[in-house]
Design a protein around this motif. Structure first.
Motif, mmCIF file in Angstrom:
data_model
loop_
_atom_site.group_PDB
_atom_site.id
_atom_site.type_symbol
_atom_site.label_atom_id
_atom_site.label_comp_id
_atom_site.label_asym_id
_atom_site.label_seq_id
_atom_site.Cartn_x
_atom_site.Cartn_y
_atom_site.Cartn_z
ATOM 1 N N GLY A 71 -76.695 -41.214 7.713
ATOM 2 C CA GLY A 71 -77.131 -41.854 6.475
ATOM 3 C C GLY A 71 -77.401 -43.334 6.661
ATOM 4 O O GLY A 71 -78.366 -43.892 6.099
ATOM 5 N N GLU A 72 -76.577 -43.996 7.484
ATOM 6 C CA GLU A 72 -76.751 -45.423 7.728
ATOM 7 C C GLU A 72 -78.077 -45.703 8.434
ATOM 8 O O GLU A 72 -78.821 -46.622 8.056
ATOM 9 C CB GLU A 72 -75.592 -45.953 8.575
ATOM 10 C CG GLU A 72 -75.677 -47.431 8.896
ATOM 11 C CD GLU A 72 -74.528 -47.904 9.764
ATOM 12 O OE1 GLU A 72 -74.522 -49.094 10.120
ATOM 13 O OE2 GLU A 72 -73.643 -47.082 10.088
ATOM 14 N N ASN A 73 -78.385 -44.901 9.464
ATOM 15 C CA ASN A 73 -79.641 -45.110 10.185
ATOM 16 C C ASN A 73 -80.852 -44.739 9.342
ATOM 17 O O ASN A 73 -81.923 -45.340 9.467
ATOM 18 C CB ASN A 73 -79.636 -44.316 11.490
ATOM 19 C CG ASN A 73 -78.759 -44.961 12.552
ATOM 20 O OD1 ASN A 73 -78.622 -46.184 12.584
ATOM 21 N ND2 ASN A 73 -78.164 -44.146 13.410
ATOM 22 N N LEU A 74 -80.701 -43.735 8.491
ATOM 23 C CA LEU A 74 -81.799 -43.385 7.593
ATOM 24 C C LEU A 74 -82.118 -44.552 6.670
ATOM 25 O O LEU A 74 -83.290 -44.869 6.423
ATOM 26 C CB LEU A 74 -81.436 -42.146 6.776
ATOM 27 C CG LEU A 74 -82.464 -41.704 5.730
ATOM 28 C CD1 LEU A 74 -83.797 -41.377 6.385
ATOM 29 C CD2 LEU A 74 -81.943 -40.510 4.932
ATOM 30 N N LYS A 75 -81.079 -45.210 6.176
ATOM 31 C CA LYS A 75 -81.281 -46.371 5.306
ATOM 32 C C LYS A 75 -82.015 -47.484 6.053
ATOM 33 O O LYS A 75 -82.910 -48.138 5.508
ATOM 34 C CB LYS A 75 -79.946 -46.875 4.777
ATOM 35 C CG LYS A 75 -80.051 -47.985 3.734
ATOM 36 C CD LYS A 75 -78.686 -48.341 3.185
ATOM 37 C CE LYS A 75 -78.813 -49.381 2.068
ATOM 38 N NZ LYS A 75 -79.447 -50.625 2.505
ATOM 39 N N LYS A 76 -81.658 -47.682 7.337
ATOM 40 C CA LYS A 76 -82.336 -48.695 8.143
ATOM 41 C C LYS A 76 -83.831 -48.405 8.231
ATOM 42 O O LYS A 76 -84.675 -49.295 8.081
ATOM 43 C CB LYS A 76 -81.750 -48.741 9.552
ATOM 44 C CG LYS A 76 -80.386 -49.404 9.660
ATOM 45 C CD LYS A 76 -79.946 -49.428 11.111
ATOM 46 C CE LYS A 76 -78.563 -50.057 11.258
ATOM 47 N NZ LYS A 76 -78.122 -50.051 12.681
ATOM 48 N N LEU A 77 -84.161 -47.147 8.500
ATOM 49 C CA LEU A 77 -85.567 -46.771 8.627
ATOM 50 C C LEU A 77 -86.308 -46.939 7.311
ATOM 51 O O LEU A 77 -87.445 -47.430 7.270
ATOM 52 C CB LEU A 77 -85.685 -45.335 9.123
ATOM 53 C CG LEU A 77 -85.228 -45.068 10.565
ATOM 54 C CD1 LEU A 77 -85.280 -43.573 10.863
ATOM 55 C CD2 LEU A 77 -86.100 -45.834 11.563
ATOM 56 N N LEU A 78 -85.683 -46.551 6.217
ATOM 57 C CA LEU A 78 -86.319 -46.684 4.911
ATOM 58 C C LEU A 78 -86.529 -48.140 4.530
ATOM 59 O O LEU A 78 -87.455 -48.468 3.789
ATOM 60 C CB LEU A 78 -85.489 -45.964 3.850
ATOM 61 C CG LEU A 78 -85.414 -44.436 3.973
ATOM 62 C CD1 LEU A 78 -84.474 -43.856 2.932
ATOM 63 C CD2 LEU A 78 -86.807 -43.822 3.831
ATOM 64 N N ASP A 79 -85.659 -49.002 5.043
ATOM 65 C CA ASP A 79 -85.782 -50.437 4.767
ATOM 66 C C ASP A 79 -86.713 -51.134 5.749
ATOM 67 O O ASP A 79 -86.821 -52.367 5.761
ATOM 68 C CB ASP A 79 -84.395 -51.106 4.817
ATOM 69 C CG ASP A 79 -83.504 -50.690 3.651
ATOM 70 O OD1 ASP A 79 -84.059 -50.201 2.649
ATOM 71 O OD2 ASP A 79 -82.274 -50.840 3.754
ATOM 72 N N GLY A 80 -87.365 -50.349 6.624
ATOM 73 C CA GLY A 80 -88.316 -50.921 7.562
ATOM 74 C C GLY A 80 -87.718 -51.361 8.878
ATOM 75 O O GLY A 80 -88.409 -52.000 9.692
ATOM 76 N N GLY A 81 -86.445 -51.023 9.116
ATOM 77 C CA GLY A 81 -85.783 -51.399 10.357
ATOM 78 C C GLY A 81 -86.022 -50.389 11.467
ATOM 79 O O GLY A 81 -86.853 -49.486 11.337
ATOM 80 N N THR A 82 -85.317 -50.569 12.565
ATOM 81 C CA THR A 82 -85.434 -49.667 13.709
ATOM 82 C C THR A 82 -84.057 -49.101 14.061
ATOM 83 O O THR A 82 -83.026 -49.648 13.666
ATOM 84 C CB THR A 82 -86.008 -50.400 14.934
ATOM 85 O OG1 THR A 82 -85.136 -51.502 15.270
ATOM 86 C CG2 THR A 82 -87.403 -50.910 14.651
ATOM 87 N N VAL A 83 -84.078 -48.032 14.808
ATOM 88 C CA VAL A 83 -82.846 -47.364 15.243
ATOM 89 C C VAL A 83 -82.788 -47.386 16.761
ATOM 90 O O VAL A 83 -83.803 -47.128 17.434
ATOM 91 C CB VAL A 83 -82.794 -45.903 14.728
ATOM 92 C CG1 VAL A 83 -81.562 -45.189 15.267
ATOM 93 C CG2 VAL A 83 -82.797 -45.884 13.200
ATOM 94 N N LYS A 84 -81.650 -47.726 17.314
ATOM 95 C CA LYS A 84 -81.500 -47.781 18.765
ATOM 96 C C LYS A 84 -81.736 -46.406 19.384
ATOM 97 O O LYS A 84 -81.470 -45.381 18.761
ATOM 98 C CB LYS A 84 -80.099 -48.278 19.123
ATOM 99 C CG LYS A 84 -79.818 -49.711 18.709
ATOM 100 C CD LYS A 84 -78.406 -50.123 19.100
ATOM 101 C CE LYS A 84 -78.119 -51.571 18.685
ATOM 102 N NZ LYS A 84 -76.725 -51.963 19.045
ATOM 103 N N ALA A 85 -82.196 -46.419 20.622
ATOM 104 C CA ALA A 85 -82.526 -45.161 21.304
ATOM 105 C C ALA A 85 -81.328 -44.225 21.353
ATOM 106 O O ALA A 85 -81.470 -43.009 21.187
ATOM 107 C CB ALA A 85 -83.033 -45.450 22.715
ATOM 108 N N LYS A 86 -80.133 -44.766 21.577
ATOM 109 C CA LYS A 86 -78.950 -43.910 21.694
ATOM 110 C C LYS A 86 -78.583 -43.257 20.371
ATOM 111 O O LYS A 86 -77.796 -42.307 20.339
ATOM 112 C CB LYS A 86 -77.770 -44.705 22.238
ATOM 113 C CG LYS A 86 -77.222 -45.769 21.295
ATOM 114 C CD LYS A 86 -76.012 -46.458 21.900
ATOM 115 C CE LYS A 86 -75.399 -47.473 20.938
ATOM 116 N NZ LYS A 86 -74.210 -48.136 21.528
#
Length: 452
Positions: A71-86
């Motif tokens: 859920g935390e990473n999904l929020k990052k993506l929705l806010d225009g952020g990126t997710v680390k490869a790992k």
């Protein structure tokens, strides 16, 4: 409306769940004779493992993988952020890449060591259109051998798989074994170019997907289910006409070993596997009747470059996977039915509530003695308890009544022979305790014979 299982999934109810457990046990026993040991890997891995290992252009990676995200990473993506490869994770669509990753990570094949022979069993996940024999969550059993490039490894693995099919009841005569070689880095590039050139001359006759494949992976066109594409590809160059000397020698040796083991096979120069990591030997096992177009029940091949793709040292490998659900369909097509899971050796029936505590104690003694014991937990009448015992398939019913209990006796009814005998309760418990000490699940008739 009550909630349902997700589309493309199914519940393994007790009968099938017990059979799945037995299925895995047979695999472990047979493959263990060849030196294969169990390994368990996570059901999700870093997405990059599958992109690098299976191939970004494959249907499995480009269309069918399920991505897992917090859920935390999904929020990052929705806010225009990126997710680390790992943190970019995907549910495993197949088992080989994860096993090879584990071999590399834990250095299971150090320099000069014997090959690592590993077997696995568990769920895989692909976002495919659900249909008979093809689910979005399905179960596979597979093996991987890393660290040996001899053709004897390939042949041994194929023979082992065919032995397994026979052991679970799929008739050899109901199967067809297809074999081929996909060449290596020396001979395959020129062959790919030849196939692409052929496809370029037949562009108007190919489906849009095969037109795309012509640019990304021409060999995948051999696996197209479109009848028009299949007809075109029948005239394409054959890999067996383009093998280098080493690949040809390897392929001939595999066929010699298979023939020596008494296996009948069909050489299919159009056979390709849907994953990019295969080199040299590839094979597939199909059922000849009763399964329609979804008739493949297992297959695999050699992948000598995969360990390097996931960051390890050069390590040759060979493996295959079989689909559990496909095997069940093949067994049904051969006339088999799954055995019932319910089993009861002894049912303890109560004449009235005054003996319930003693009945409960006796049931525990039965179980401790290695028998499957059961009793009524719903205060049924004695007649209804006998009906329940019969439904559970009980071999015998031990009847406890207040008068018999006062005399230290129980009545034992053989449900198959329909006869009864009186037995000493204390002696019965003693014999059951002896069975437990001896460490075996004693047959009921042996226990009763000791009381005679």
């Amino acid at each position: 409306m009550a909630l349902q299982a997700p589309e493309g999934t199914k519940d393994l109810l007790p009968d099938e769940a017990v059979y799945w457990t037995r299925f895995k046990a047979i695999a472990t026993e047979i493959f263990g004779r060849y030196g294969y040991l169990p390994i368990e890997t996570p059901v999700f891995e870093q997405t990059e493992l599958f992109v690098r290992g299976i191939g970004e252009a494959t249907d499995v990676v480009s269309k069918e993988m399920f991505t897992a995200i917090s859920g935390e990473n999904l929020k990052k993506l929705l806010d225009g952020g990126t997710v680390k490869a790992k943190s970019r994770l995907s549910l495993r669509p197949e088992g080989t890449a994860g096993v090879v990753r584990a071999v590399v990570q834990h250095d299971l094949v150090p320099q000069g060591a014997a090959p690592a022979k590993l077997l696995y069993a568990g769920p895989m996940f692909r976002a495919e259109r659900p249909q008979k024999g093809r689910q979005r969550q399905f179960n596979q059993v597979g093996i991987e051998c890393l660290g040996a490039e001899e053709p004897s490894v390939d042949a041994e693995g194929i023979i082992m798989l065919m032995r397994f099919y026979a052991a679970i009841g799929i008739p050899v005569e109901a199967t067809r074994l297809l074999v081929n070689s996909m060449g290596c880095d020396v001979c395959r590039p020129a062959y790919r170019d030849a196939v692409k050139a052929f496809m370029d001359t037949h562009t108007d006759e190919l489906c849009d997907e095969c037109k795309r494949r012509a640019e990304t992976n021409p060999l995948r066109a051999f696996d197209c289910k479109n009848p028009g594409c299949a007809a075109v590809m029948e005239g394409a160059p054959k890999i067996t006409d383009h093998l280098c000397d080493d690949c040809r020698e390897h392929y001939e040796a595999v066929k010699t070993y298979l023939t020596g083991a008494g296996l009948v096979f069909v050489e299919d120069p159009t056979l390709v596997r849907g994953l990019d990591y295969y080199t040299r030997t590839v094979f597939e096992v199909q059922v000849t009747e009763g399964m329609g177009s979804q008739n493949a029940i297992g297959g695999g091949g050699r992948y000598d470059k995969l360990a390097e793709e996931v960051g390890g040292r050069p390590t040759p490998g060979f493996g295959w996977a079989l689909g559990y659900e496909r095997c069940v369909l093949a067994l049904e097509a051969a006339g088999h039915t799954l055995p019932a899971a319910q089993r009861c050796d002894v049912f303890v029936a109560c004449v009235d509530d005054s003996v319930r505590a003693e009945a409960f104690s006796l049931v525990q003694a039965l179980r401790d003695g290695g028998l499957v014991g059961e009793m009524d937990h719903q205060r049924r009448s004695l007649k209804s308890q006998f009906k329940l015992a019969d439904k559970l398939g009980a071999h015998a019913v031990v009847v406890l009544g207040p008068d018999e209990l006062a005399a230290g006796q129980v009545k034992v009814r053989d449900m198959q022979a329909h006869d009864e005998q009186m037995a000493d309760l204390a002696a019965l418990k003693t014999q059951l305790a002896a069975c437990a000490v001896e460490g075996g699940a004693a047959a009921l008739k042996d226990v009763l014979a000791r009381l005679a």
